[in-house]
Design an enzyme around this catalytic site. Structure first.
Site, PDB file in Angstrom:
ATOM      1  N   GLU A   1       0.737   6.819  -6.676  1.00  0.00           N
ATOM      2  CA  GLU A   1      -0.353   7.798  -6.718  1.00  0.00           C
ATOM      3  C   GLU A   1       0.200   9.227  -6.710  1.00  0.00           C
ATOM      4  O   GLU A   1      -0.274  10.087  -7.459  1.00  0.00           O
ATOM      5  CB  GLU A   1      -1.264   7.565  -5.509  1.00  0.00           C
ATOM      6  CG  GLU A   1      -2.455   8.485  -5.396  1.00  0.00           C
ATOM      7  CD  GLU A   1      -3.212   8.215  -4.113  1.00  0.00           C
ATOM      8  OE1 GLU A   1      -3.282   9.122  -3.259  1.00  0.00           O
ATOM      9  OE2 GLU A   1      -3.727   7.085  -3.957  1.00  0.00           O
TER      10      GLU A   1
ATOM     11  N   LYS B   1       0.834  -1.214   0.000  1.00  0.00           N
ATOM     12  CA  LYS B   1       0.000   0.000   0.000  1.00  0.00           C
ATOM     13  C   LYS B   1       0.866   1.260   0.000  1.00  0.00           C
ATOM     14  O   LYS B   1       0.517   2.271  -0.612  1.00  0.00           O
ATOM     15  CB  LYS B   1      -0.914  -0.007   1.224  1.00  0.00           C
ATOM     16  CG  LYS B   1      -1.819   1.233   1.355  1.00  0.00           C
ATOM     17  CD  LYS B   1      -2.720   1.418   0.137  1.00  0.00           C
ATOM     18  CE  LYS B   1      -3.905   2.326   0.415  1.00  0.00           C
ATOM     19  NZ  LYS B   1      -3.584   3.660   0.884  1.00  0.00           N
TER      20      LYS B   1
END
Length: 355
Positions: free
Chosen positions: A214, A207
């Site tokens: 991102e 993550k």
């Protein structure tokens, strides 16, 4: 199945509602009990408690009925599953309180954006108590209720297997994206939107990198749209013969009035740069082309920094993610003093004006 969830903000509530739809009994706790009671009355949770201690008691409570005729019952305890959906800075505090009431056989799932190194330490500590600790990187945010959540899970396989129904309920499902490769062979659970990434810390490690990527993607969009936004600068350009600013050699080349909100809509359709992030960008630009309600200061919650740290530790080049992280620092004017130093040096050695 019965689950306890700590943290019923927009994300926690969405997760609870998805589990409820899958016939999972969800009991919740949040510090604002009045809000939790409202969520219960709306059917978003099966029940709410006034403390973590009570939550543990409710989730672990089990009523066993003996004999069809006598209907004799006894009350006993069963292992409980507890999900923490709280900000990373509150995870340790929440865990410390939760562990006061948990016992051997229980499972704790951390859905916060915790540092993977912290998750490894927490899993090791819990293991000594006979409690399984799963780190579950969770992507989906406030849209997860409808879209589902992409789940990156780390921890022991036995505990992961025990929680499969939870992860299946939360994840988007196989129809969330067009299938690739051999259509006759299904990768479960990855094609359904969740993955057991490895041992303790692996979920939050994946993550972390996800969020680093991102950062880079978002920065590329931001820079591209900024170039389009400034494409008419040639119209206002006036040559002043100013030695302090490099001249625009051909201002006539930059006289385009481009509506960035319409470009965003255009690129959503058939373009290779189309994505959910672009969908969100188009949405916000359509409502306010100049983004007047934002001040341009962009926060970073930690994952970008940790990704860069990991890249350095591993000796892996990550210039895009690193640059995106530093750009966020700059957006908050954290380099203001450095720029003043530049002003000072230029003023001293060349008598340059401050801009």
């Amino acid at each position: 199945m019965k689950v306890g969830i700590i943290g019923l903000g927009r994300m926690g509530e969405g997760m609870s509602r998805r589990m409820m739809k899958a016939d999972i009994e969800v009991h919740g706790y949040r510090r604002n009990y009045a809000k939790a009671q409202e969520q219960f009355e709306k059917g978003y949770i099966s029940g709410c408690t006034t403390s973590i201690e009570t939550l543990v008691q409710v989730v672990k409570f089990k009523e066993v009925i003996y004999g069809e005729k006598s209907g004799e019952t006894i009350h006993t305890e069963q292992p409980g599953v507890f999900m923490m959906v709280v900000p990373a800075e509150l995870v340790q505090e929440t865990l410390d309180e939760l562990l006061q009431f948990c016992s051997e056989g229980d499972i704790i799932i951390d859905h916060g954006n915790s540092n993977f190194k912290d998750s490894r330490k927490r899993a090791e500590y819990c293991a000594k108590l006979g409690i399984a600790y799963l780190d579950c990187g969770t992507s989906g945010g406030v849209y997860g209720l409808d879209r589902g959540y992409c789940l990156m899970v780390g921890g022991g396989g036995t505990a992961v297997d025990a929680c499969r129904s939870i992860f299946d309920a939360l994840s988007p499902g196989i129809n969330a994206a067009p299938r690739t490769g051999d259509k006759d062979y299904v990768w479960y659970p990855e094609e359904y939107g969740w993955m057991h990434c490895g041992g303790p810390g692996a979920g939050h490690f994946v993550k972390m990198v996800h969020n680093g990527i991102e950062y880079g993607i978002m920065q590329a969009y931001a820079e591209g749209f900024n170039i389009l936004h400034e494409a008419n600068a040639g119209r206002a350009y006036v040559a002043e013969g100013d030695a302090e600013v490099a001249p625009m050699e051909h201002p006539e080349d930059y006289c385009y009035d481009i509506d960035v909100s319409k470009v965003a809509e255009l690129w959503r359709r058939g373009s290779v740069v189309g994505s959910w992030l672009l969908d969100l960008t188009a949405d916000v630009l359509r409502s306010d082309r100049e983004l007047s309600k934002f001040d341009g200061g962009v926060s970073d919650s930690g994952e970008g920094r940790w990704t860069v740290h990991a890249a350095v530790d591993l000796g892996v080049p990550a210039p895009v993610i690193s640059s995106a992280l530093y750009e966020r620092f700059g957006s908050r004017r954290l380099g203001k003093f450095a720029n003043k130093i530049l002003n000072g040096m230029r003023a001293m050695f060349g008598g340059h004006d401050v801009r």
